[in-house]
Write a protein that holds these residues in place. Structure first.
Motif, PDB file in Angstrom:
ATOM      1  N   CYS A 164      -1.189 -15.049  -1.645  1.00 25.91           N
ATOM      2  CA  CYS A 164      -1.989 -16.284  -1.696  1.00 25.91           C
ATOM      3  C   CYS A 164      -2.966 -16.332  -2.874  1.00 25.91           C
ATOM      4  O   CYS A 164      -3.362 -17.401  -3.306  1.00 25.91           O
TER       5      CYS A 164
ATOM      6  N   CYS B 290      -7.068  -9.106  -4.646  1.00 23.65           N
ATOM      7  CA  CYS B 290      -7.074 -10.390  -5.378  1.00 23.65           C
ATOM      8  C   CYS B 290      -8.481 -10.967  -5.456  1.00 23.65           C
ATOM      9  O   CYS B 290      -8.734 -11.868  -6.254  1.00 23.65           O
TER      10      CYS B 290
ATOM     11  N   CYS C   6      -3.894 -13.799   2.829  1.00 22.67           N
ATOM     12  CA  CYS C   6      -2.661 -13.216   3.382  1.00 22.67           C
ATOM     13  C   CYS C   6      -2.710 -11.707   3.561  1.00 22.67           C
ATOM     14  O   CYS C   6      -1.940 -11.152   4.338  1.00 22.67           O
TER      15      CYS C   6
ATOM     16  N   CYS D 288      -2.332  -8.014  -0.738  1.00 21.71           N
ATOM     17  CA  CYS D 288      -2.854  -7.266  -1.883  1.00 21.71           C
ATOM     18  C   CYS D 288      -3.787  -6.121  -1.464  1.00 21.71           C
ATOM     19  O   CYS D 288      -4.528  -5.595  -2.299  1.00 21.71           O
TER      20      CYS D 288
HETATM   21  S1  FES Z   1      -5.193 -11.898   0.230  1.00 22.25           S
HETATM   22 FE1  FES Z   1      -3.351 -12.914  -0.361  1.00 22.25          FE
HETATM   23  S2  FES Z   1      -2.972 -12.120  -2.358  1.00 22.25           S
HETATM   24 FE2  FES Z   1      -4.853 -11.270  -1.794  1.00 22.25          FE
END
Ligand code: FES
Ligand code: FES
Length: 161
Positions: free
Chosen positions: A43, A63, A48, A51
């Motif tokens: 995301c 991220c 999400c 990462c």
């Molecule tokens: S929380 Fe989704 S890419 Fe980092």
């Protein structure tokens, strides 16, 4: 010309001294500069969990962190945990219970699960679900993932999985 900044950090136990653009996030730095592609980017907005990495022993969403903010820290990615054998039982449990399909969420899911199990010896299923609730999986329906984490916790306590 865009400025670059020098950073120095440990990544999976190895010293890294390099230069980054100020706006490069940690996920992109790991993937693109260090070629550690096990850290996935879904995301890019902290939602999400794909990462997830560890920074100074704590899981973070890479991220949402700039690479320059990791200066002076110790970063661990799924590659480091896997190579060290720290999560080999968890990885086996995921395989045995089909707790992954496309595998996109899996590295981060394993990191989040290990983060729980290192602090809590026997979390119940509700606790496992709660801890993993920030890691999205579009494939498995989560049941098998919870099964795998629960089985690993029991096995680590010397009980039958
Ligand atoms: S929380 Fe989704 S890419 Fe980092
Ligand atoms: S296995 Fe596909 S997103 Fe989780």
């Amino acid at each position: 010309m865009t400025a670059v900044l020098s950073i120095s950090l440990d990544v999976n136990g190895e010293r890294v001294e390099t230069r980054v653009f100020p706006r490069t996030n940690l996920a992109d730095f790991l993937r693109e500069q260090l070629k550690l592609a096990g850290t996935h980017v879904g995301c890019e907005h902290g939602v999400c969990g794909a990462c997830t990495v560890r920074v100074n022993g704590e899981i973070v969403r890479s991220c949402l962190m700039l690479a320059v903010q990791a200066d002076g820290t110790s970063v661990e990615t799924i590659e480091g945990l896997s190579d060290s054998g720290e999560i080999s039982d968890l990885q086996n449990a995921f395989r045995e219970r089909n707790a992954l399909q496309c595998g996109f969420c899996t590295p981060a899911m394993l990191m989040a699960a290990q983060d729980l199990l290192k602090d809590e010896a026997e979390p119940d299923r509700a606790r496992i679900r709660e801890h993993l609730s920030g890691n999205y999986c579009r494939c498995t329906g989560y049941q098998a993932i919870v099964d795998a984490v629960e089985a690993t916790a029991r096995a680590r306590k010397g009980r039958r999985p």
